[in-house]
Design a protein around this motif. Structure first.
Motif, PDB file in Angstrom:
ATOM      1  N   PHE A   5       0.816  -1.211   0.000  1.00 19.44           N
ATOM      2  CA  PHE A   5       0.000   0.000   0.000  1.00 19.44           C
ATOM      3  C   PHE A   5       0.855   1.268   0.000  1.00 19.44           C
ATOM      4  CE2 PHE A   5      -3.201  -3.041   1.602  1.00 19.44           C
ATOM      5  CZ  PHE A   5      -4.191  -2.784   0.665  1.00 19.44           C
ATOM      6  N   VAL A   6       2.071   1.180   0.518  1.00 16.00           N
ATOM      7  CA  VAL A   6       2.985   2.317   0.400  1.00 16.00           C
ATOM      8  C   VAL A   6       3.305   2.574  -1.069  1.00 16.00           C
ATOM      9  CG1 VAL A   6       5.344   3.092   0.825  1.00 16.00           C
ATOM     10  CG2 VAL A   6       3.992   2.128   2.696  1.00 16.00           C
ATOM     11  N   LYS A   7       3.635   1.521  -1.814  1.00 14.59           N
ATOM     12  CA  LYS A   7       3.939   1.673  -3.239  1.00 14.59           C
ATOM     13  C   LYS A   7       2.711   2.155  -4.006  1.00 14.59           C
ATOM     14  CE  LYS A   7       7.531  -1.888  -3.230  1.00 14.59           C
ATOM     15  NZ  LYS A   7       7.942  -3.233  -3.749  1.00 14.59           N
ATOM     16  N   LEU A   8       1.545   1.635  -3.636  1.00 18.07           N
ATOM     17  CA  LEU A   8       0.320   2.060  -4.303  1.00 18.07           C
ATOM     18  C   LEU A   8       0.058   3.541  -4.083  1.00 18.07           C
ATOM     19  CD1 LEU A   8      -2.239   1.186  -5.878  1.00 18.07           C
ATOM     20  CD2 LEU A   8      -3.320   0.750  -3.667  1.00 18.07           C
ATOM     21  N   ALA A   9       0.262   3.997  -2.852  1.00 14.13           N
ATOM     22  CA  ALA A   9       0.039   5.412  -2.546  1.00 14.13           C
ATOM     23  C   ALA A   9       1.021   6.302  -3.286  1.00 14.13           C
ATOM     24  CB  ALA A   9       0.137   5.632  -1.040  1.00 14.13           C
ATOM     25  N   GLU A  10       2.279   5.856  -3.383  1.00 11.37           N
ATOM     26  CA  GLU A  10       3.300   6.683  -4.028  1.00 11.37           C
ATOM     27  C   GLU A  10       3.134   6.730  -5.549  1.00 11.37           C
ATOM     28  OE1 GLU A  10       6.888   4.896  -2.702  1.00 11.37           O
ATOM     29  OE2 GLU A  10       6.894   5.931  -0.751  1.00 11.37           O
ATOM     30  N   ARG A  11       2.694   5.623  -6.150  1.00 18.65           N
ATOM     31  CA  ARG A  11       2.659   5.545  -7.611  1.00 18.65           C
ATOM     32  C   ARG A  11       1.317   5.976  -8.209  1.00 18.65           C
ATOM     33  NH1 ARG A  11       5.357  -0.511  -8.418  1.00 18.65           N
ATOM     34  NH2 ARG A  11       7.419  -0.010  -7.548  1.00 18.65           N
ATOM     35  N   SER A  12       0.236   5.692  -7.516  1.00 16.34           N
ATOM     36  CA  SER A  12      -1.079   5.816  -8.153  1.00 16.34           C
ATOM     37  C   SER A  12      -1.977   6.891  -7.563  1.00 16.34           C
ATOM     38  CB  SER A  12      -1.819   4.464  -8.087  1.00 16.34           C
ATOM     39  OG  SER A  12      -1.054   3.431  -8.671  1.00 16.34           O
ATOM     40  N   MET A  13      -1.704   7.370  -6.368  1.00 15.69           N
ATOM     41  CA  MET A  13      -2.614   8.304  -5.729  1.00 15.69           C
ATOM     42  C   MET A  13      -2.242   9.749  -6.027  1.00 15.69           C
ATOM     43  SD  MET A  13      -3.552   6.609  -2.041  1.00 15.69           S
ATOM     44  CE  MET A  13      -4.793   7.891  -1.857  1.00 15.69           C
ATOM     45  N   GLN A  14      -3.275  10.547  -6.268  1.00 12.13           N
ATOM     46  CA  GLN A  14      -3.099  11.973  -6.487  1.00 12.13           C
ATOM     47  C   GLN A  14      -3.314  12.721  -5.164  1.00 12.13           C
ATOM     48  OE1 GLN A  14      -2.021  12.978  -9.448  1.00 12.13           O
ATOM     49  NE2 GLN A  14      -2.110  10.802 -10.063  1.00 12.13           N
ATOM     50  N   PRO A  15      -2.808  13.957  -5.060  1.00  6.50           N
ATOM     51  CA  PRO A  15      -2.934  14.703  -3.798  1.00  6.50           C
ATOM     52  C   PRO A  15      -4.373  14.874  -3.338  1.00  6.50           C
ATOM     53  CG  PRO A  15      -1.336  15.755  -5.249  1.00  6.50           C
ATOM     54  CD  PRO A  15      -1.987  14.678  -6.054  1.00  6.50           C
ATOM     55  N   GLU A  16      -5.315  14.960  -4.270  1.00  6.04           N
ATOM     56  CA  GLU A  16      -6.706  15.192  -3.871  1.00  6.04           C
ATOM     57  C   GLU A  16      -7.487  13.887  -3.660  1.00  6.04           C
ATOM     58  OE1 GLU A  16      -6.464  15.079  -8.364  1.00  6.04           O
ATOM     59  OE2 GLU A  16      -5.335  15.971  -6.696  1.00  6.04           O
ATOM     60  N   ASP A  17      -6.857  12.747  -3.824  1.00  7.79           N
ATOM     61  CA  ASP A  17      -7.554  11.463  -3.648  1.00  7.79           C
ATOM     62  C   ASP A  17      -7.900  11.216  -2.179  1.00  7.79           C
ATOM     63  OD1 ASP A  17      -7.453  10.986  -6.311  1.00  7.79           O
ATOM     64  OD2 ASP A  17      -5.727   9.626  -6.233  1.00  7.79           O
ATOM     65  N   ALA A  18      -8.976  10.480  -1.987  1.00  7.07           N
ATOM     66  CA  ALA A  18      -9.402  10.086  -0.643  1.00  7.07           C
ATOM     67  C   ALA A  18      -9.389   8.568  -0.540  1.00  7.07           C
ATOM     68  CB  ALA A  18     -10.794  10.629  -0.328  1.00  7.07           C
ATOM     69  N   VAL A  19      -9.247   8.074   0.677  1.00  5.19           N
ATOM     70  CA  VAL A  19      -9.098   6.634   0.913  1.00  5.19           C
ATOM     71  C   VAL A  19     -10.167   6.154   1.887  1.00  5.19           C
ATOM     72  CG1 VAL A  19      -7.586   4.832   1.853  1.00  5.19           C
ATOM     73  CG2 VAL A  19      -6.621   6.680   0.473  1.00  5.19           C
ATOM     74  N   ILE A  20     -10.749   4.991   1.572  1.00  7.50           N
ATOM     75  CA  ILE A  20     -11.624   4.263   2.501  1.00  7.50           C
ATOM     76  C   ILE A  20     -10.892   2.991   2.902  1.00  7.50           C
ATOM     77  CG2 ILE A  20     -13.815   3.051   2.789  1.00  7.50           C
ATOM     78  CD1 ILE A  20     -15.013   4.909   0.709  1.00  7.50           C
ATOM     79  N   ILE A  21     -10.721   2.774   4.188  1.00  3.52           N
ATOM     80  CA  ILE A  21     -10.046   1.577   4.691  1.00  3.52           C
ATOM     81  C   ILE A  21     -11.096   0.619   5.227  1.00  3.52           C
ATOM     82  CG2 ILE A  21      -8.549   0.680   6.515  1.00  3.52           C
ATOM     83  CD1 ILE A  21      -6.713   2.966   6.109  1.00  3.52           C
ATOM     84  N   VAL A  22     -11.061  -0.605   4.705  1.00  2.84           N
ATOM     85  CA  VAL A  22     -12.021  -1.636   5.094  1.00  2.84           C
ATOM     86  C   VAL A  22     -11.263  -2.751   5.806  1.00  2.84           C
ATOM     87  CG1 VAL A  22     -13.783  -3.254   4.293  1.00  2.84           C
ATOM     88  CG2 VAL A  22     -13.435  -1.086   3.084  1.00  2.84           C
ATOM     89  N   THR A  23     -11.703  -3.054   7.019  1.00  2.00           N
ATOM     90  CA  THR A  23     -11.145  -4.163   7.791  1.00  2.00           C
ATOM     91  C   THR A  23     -12.279  -4.984   8.379  1.00  2.00           C
ATOM     92  OG1 THR A  23     -10.999  -2.786   9.778  1.00  2.00           O
ATOM     93  CG2 THR A  23      -9.033  -2.921   8.393  1.00  2.00           C
ATOM     94  N   HIS A  24     -11.919  -6.128   8.915  1.00  4.03           N
ATOM     95  CA  HIS A  24     -12.939  -6.996   9.499  1.00  4.03           C
ATOM     96  C   HIS A  24     -13.344  -6.524  10.891  1.00  4.03           C
ATOM     97  CE1 HIS A  24     -15.261 -10.465  10.587  1.00  4.03           C
ATOM     98  NE2 HIS A  24     -14.410 -10.816  11.538  1.00  4.03           N
TER      99      HIS A  24
END
Length: 221
Positions: free
Chosen positions: A19-38
């Motif tokens: 997820f660190v690599k995903l955030a660095e490569r694919s996310m834009q500054p204005e993107d928002a994240v939803i975290i889903v866990t059990h």
């Protein structure tokens, strides 16, 4: 982001790096994240009174604090079979926390969890703004369990009684029962089969009252 907390209540290093690599490569500054866990750790940690040192999700909190800083707008979890929504009261850029674990299963109470909780090692203040069932209804349903559970679920008792009788029948003295059946119903007529089974069950139940005193006691218990 769908995360697997496994049995350690935290993400492993492989998920962290992914997820660190995903955030660095694919996310834009204005993107928002939803975290889903059990597991909704924010509710359970408060309920179980975890100290800061024993809080779960150490790696996940580090991921949110650094590489996803300010981007996480919502955390969603299940596990608890009800619906609740907690909103931050001090710092409004913190994520909304939602438990949505209905899914057709039995209901967990909401009244035993606090309305105001502190989340994470920074002890962010949150307030529960919505709950289903409501705390009033949840408390009422819990009281009903004390004296109405058996009445409201009598069909379940009947089903288990039939299953238990079928399982325990093998322990009864039924030697020669098939020979008795052939003598009673040599033509294998369905109606005679029903009457034979009914009479045999009645005989076994009568033996329970006549000679099976110990079984009778446990039956009533």
């Amino acid at each position: 982001f769908g995360l697997d907390l496994a049995l350690d209540n935290d993400i492993n290093i492989e998920q962290f790096e992914f997820f660190v690599k995903l955030a660095e490569r694919s996310m834009q500054p204005e993107d928002a994240v939803i975290i889903v866990t059990h597991v909704p750790s924010w509710v359970l940690s408060d309920y179980e009174k975890h100290s800061v040192e024993s809080l779960p999700e150490t790696n996940l909190r580090e991921l949110m604090r650094t590489h996803l800083n300010g981007k996480v707008k919502l955390r969603l979890a299940g596990d608890l079979h009800h619906y609740t929504r907690h909103m931050p009261t001090d710092c409004l850029d913190k994520p909304t926390l939602i438990v949505s674990g209905g899914g057709g299963a039995f209901s967990h109470p909401t009244h035993c969890f606090r309305d105001r909780i502190q989340v994470g090692d920074e002890k962010d203040n949150y307030e529960r703004v919505c709950a289903y069932p409501s705390t009033k209804v949840s408390r009422h349903l819990s009281y009903l369990n004390l004296w109405q559970f058996r009445w409201r679920n009598w069909r379940f008792d009947v089903l288990w009684a039939i299953c238990y009788f079928g399982i325990s029948t093998s322990f009864f003295p039924l030697c020669g029962v098939y020979d008795d059946y052939l003598q009673y119903n040599p033509d294998h007529r369905p109606l005679n089969l029903v009457t034979f089974v009914a009479s045999r069950v009645a005989t076994l139940l009568s033996q329970l009252f006549i000679s099976g005193r110990l079984s009778l006691v446990f039956s009533f218990v």
